[in-house]
Design an enzyme around this catalytic site. Structure first.
Site, PDB file in Angstrom:
ATOM      1  CB  ILE A 521       3.724  -4.476  24.973  1.00  0.00           C
ATOM      2  CG1 ILE A 521       3.541  -5.960  25.323  1.00  0.00           C
ATOM      3  CG2 ILE A 521       2.628  -3.989  24.059  1.00  0.00           C
ATOM      4  CD1 ILE A 521       4.453  -6.462  26.383  1.00  0.00           C
ATOM      5  CD1 TRP A 522       9.363  -4.770  21.948  1.00  0.00           C
ATOM      6  CD2 TRP A 522       8.423  -6.478  23.027  1.00  0.00           C
ATOM      7  NE1 TRP A 522      10.109  -5.020  23.070  1.00  0.00           N
ATOM      8  CE2 TRP A 522       9.552  -6.065  23.749  1.00  0.00           C
ATOM      9  CE3 TRP A 522       7.666  -7.538  23.498  1.00  0.00           C
ATOM     10  CZ2 TRP A 522       9.955  -6.684  24.925  1.00  0.00           C
ATOM     11  CZ3 TRP A 522       8.070  -8.153  24.680  1.00  0.00           C
ATOM     12  CH2 TRP A 522       9.204  -7.722  25.373  1.00  0.00           C
ATOM     13  CG  HIS A 523       1.706  -5.512  20.943  1.00  0.00           C
ATOM     14  ND1 HIS A 523       0.769  -5.765  21.912  1.00  0.00           N
ATOM     15  CD2 HIS A 523       2.558  -6.572  20.972  1.00  0.00           C
ATOM     16  CE1 HIS A 523       1.050  -6.915  22.518  1.00  0.00           C
ATOM     17  NE2 HIS A 523       2.131  -7.421  21.957  1.00  0.00           N
ATOM     18  CE1 TYR A 524       7.637  -2.751  14.932  1.00  0.00           C
ATOM     19  CE2 TYR A 524       8.161  -2.703  17.261  1.00  0.00           C
ATOM     20  CZ  TYR A 524       8.437  -3.140  15.981  1.00  0.00           C
ATOM     21  OH  TYR A 524       9.506  -3.967  15.762  1.00  0.00           O
ATOM     22  CG  HIS A 525      -0.371  -1.272  14.742  1.00  0.00           C
ATOM     23  ND1 HIS A 525      -0.206  -1.348  16.118  1.00  0.00           N
ATOM     24  CD2 HIS A 525      -1.446  -0.470  14.560  1.00  0.00           C
ATOM     25  CE1 HIS A 525      -1.127  -0.639  16.723  1.00  0.00           C
ATOM     26  NE2 HIS A 525      -1.900  -0.081  15.798  1.00  0.00           N
TER      27      HIS A 525
END
Length: 584
Positions: A521-525
């Protein structure tokens, strides 16, 4: 077969496909509201001996993204700021600007695309923003604030945080239109026990709620790039198509100090941008969780052995750069429908105490621009060629599929998805350079579901998502007969949503289903954590005049969706830097 075809096509908004027809940015977008946005080739490089001239800058921000734009607008109120953004502008690109074309932006794999596809070593498709405004230019638009626990955990000043969020919201955030599909999501969540219904709110509250969106009522996207309008045009310079290759350091003193950056313009010509000779001036890296650790390592800050293996001169040995990479895993349940669904992205969210978030979206792959679009070899609907291993799918096989796809009726593309996301995953990975070319993606491993606790929470999320899809509210909305759990799971399994091998028990074992159908969901960190790579005020440890302001410093993703907090972070850190430098 029709329902299988539908889910395969609809999943194109999740995967990164191959449409190479987006128009280049043209027009007079820079002459009115944003006169300080220029192409990188317009830059005139000073020599190091002239750093006291007006061609040097108080702050050089690498990355005009979700954090970089509000940061630049804030700092420019008092100081000369240069922003270097490797992509173009979002304002005149219809596939960035309009909700109905959201998935086409992700489909574009051309060198000038606003999104840069990367595939994790796990086999999951993902994307990095490559456009002014960063992730806010290519995401699903949902706006919701962080969990208050997150704010306390990172040690931010709550008063300043609560001043910074509204600064963003007044400029680019809107109340969603809330169509029938989202109402069905709301009612089904509440009936499934995700209660109470908290109405419309930006706040992170247990239960079901409707959040904000950066899409206005006409479906037009408002990105972090528009926050630049709050900057001081006399002190702000924004260069697009400016790819920073490395940070320049002065190593003659006891500690290395950043003095500038080297970047190339859209024609490939190199330039050097320098800081003024002031100990409080800084290079601030805001290139995101992929770009920031990558740039630090290319500049000589990172694990010594990894840098030396690529013949990168070591400025500072820090084994933690690129480590602690995390992506919030997501799995989806398709909602088949006998009626067309108006397009909507994330508007409703169920914030559960199970450690998962439940959201919904619908109606994509129906626009005239996309219904018969060439989606290429990375397309989800290539799942119809699932008997052929991905590496053996020939050009001829793809062309044959595209030809047959043109005969699929528009009516087949109906329905939506219920999304289940694991919050604060315990599975951790890393980022490593594969070469010294900043244009190439590094190797990123997220190790999805390597920790059993993440698998346990995913199973609970899928069980809840199925309950939501099977509710009477969705049956009334979709006019579709209630599907068995196995049929619902099978729609996702057959869609071939990633490059992971599938197993025969995917519809029997929810644990296996979670592992085999994981998407992003493109929430990489992560990659530049506080205490390991940066200090609590985000200054890079061991060097001077270098700071990081973006999600690479996060140990977890804030709340259900991070963009609100990342934009707030840019404003917050800008105000804090001004206060520390100038006083109250």
């Amino acid at each position: 077969m029709a329902s299988v075809a539908a889910v395969k096509f609809l999943f194109c908004f999740v995967l990164w496909l191959c449409c190479n027809f987006l128009p280049p940015c043209k027009g007079n977008w820079h002459e009115n509201r944003y006169p300080y946005i220029k192409k990188a080739s317009s830059f005139s490089s000073p020599s190091i001996s002239t750093t006291s001239t007006n061609k040097a800058y108080d702050y050089i921000i690498v990355g005009g993204g979700t954090a970089g734009c509000p940061l630049a607008a804030t700092l420019s109120q008092k100081f000369n700021v240069l922003v270097l953004e490797r992509g173009g502008v979002p304002f005149t690109n219809p596939n960035v600007s309009f909700l109905e074309n959201f998935h086409i932006t992700l489909a574009d794999l051309s060198p000038t695309s606003a999104s840069q596809c990367f595939i994790s070593t796990d086999g999951v498709f993902n994307a990095r923003a490559r456009v002014l405004g960063g992730g806010s230019s290519i995401n699903a638009g949902f706006y919701t604030r962080a969990n208050p626990r997150f704010i306390k955990k990172v040690g931010w000043d709550e008063k300043l945080v609560n001043e910074s969020y509204p600064w963003v919201e007044k400029q680019i955030v809107h109340r969603p239109k809330f169509p029938l599909f989202q109402r069905a999501v709301r009612d089904s969540l509440v009936d499934s026990g995700v209660s109470p219904f908290n109405g419309f709110t930006y706040d992170h509250i247990y239960g079901t709620k409707v959040g904000g969106t950066i899409f206005d009522r006409f479906g037009r996207r408002h990105t972090a790039a528009e926050l630049l309008a709050s900057g001081n045009p006399d002190k702000l310079t924004v260069l697009v198509y400016a790819t920073v290759q490395k940070i320049v350091f002065d190593t003659k003193g006891k500690r290395p100090k950043a003095v500038g950056v080297i970047f190339k313009d859209e024609n490939g010509k190199q330039h050097e941008a320098m800081l003024v000779n002031d100990r409080q001036s800084e290079v601030i890296v805001s290139s995101g969780a992929i770009g920031t650790p990558q740039l630090l390592m290319l500049s000589g800050i990172g694990p010594k052995t990894e840098l030396q293996s690529l013949n990168i001169p070591v400025i500072l040995n820090n084994p933690y750069v690129g480590k602690g990479m995390v992506d919030n895993p997501m799995n989806t349940i398709f909602v088949p429908s006998n009626r067309p669904a108006s397009q909507s992205l994330i508007e409703t969210v169920g914030i559960t105490k199970l450690g998962v978030y439940i959201e919904g979206s619908c109606g994509f792959s129906q626009s005239n621009d996309s219904i018969h679009c060439h989606h290429g070899i990375l397309s989800a609907e290539i799942g119809q060629l699932s008997t052929i291993p991905p590496k053996q799918r020939s050009h001829e096989a793809i062309q044959s599929f595209i030809k047959n796809k043109r005969d699929i009726p528009v009516e087949a593309f109906k329905g939506g998805f219920i999304l289940s996301k694991v919050s604060n995953p315990w599975s951790v990975g890393e980022l490593k350079l594969i070469n010294t070319n900043v244009d190439d993606n590094p190797a990123v491993t997220f190790n999805y579901f390597s920790h059993p606790y993440d698998v346990q929470r995913c199973v609970k999320g899928i069980q809840l998502a199925i309950k939501v899809v099977q509710s009477q509210h969705f049956k009334n909305y979709t006019l579709y007969d209630r599907q068995t759990t196995e049929k619902l799971l099978n729609l996702t399994v057959k869609a071939n949503v990633n490059l992971m091998p599938k197993h025969p028990n995917d519809t029997k074992s929810l644990e296996q289903f979670c592992k085999d159908t994981v998407i992003t969901i493109w929430h990489y960190h992560g990659g530049c954590h506080v205490g390991k790579v940066v200090s609590p005020d985000n200054k890079v440890l061991g060097v001077d005049r270098l700071r990081v302001v973006d999600g690479s410093t996060f140990n977890e993703s804030p709340g259900t969706n991070p963009q609100a907090t990342v934009m707030m972070m840019g404003r917050y850190m800008g105000l804090k830097i001004l206060k520390d430098r100038l006083g109250n």
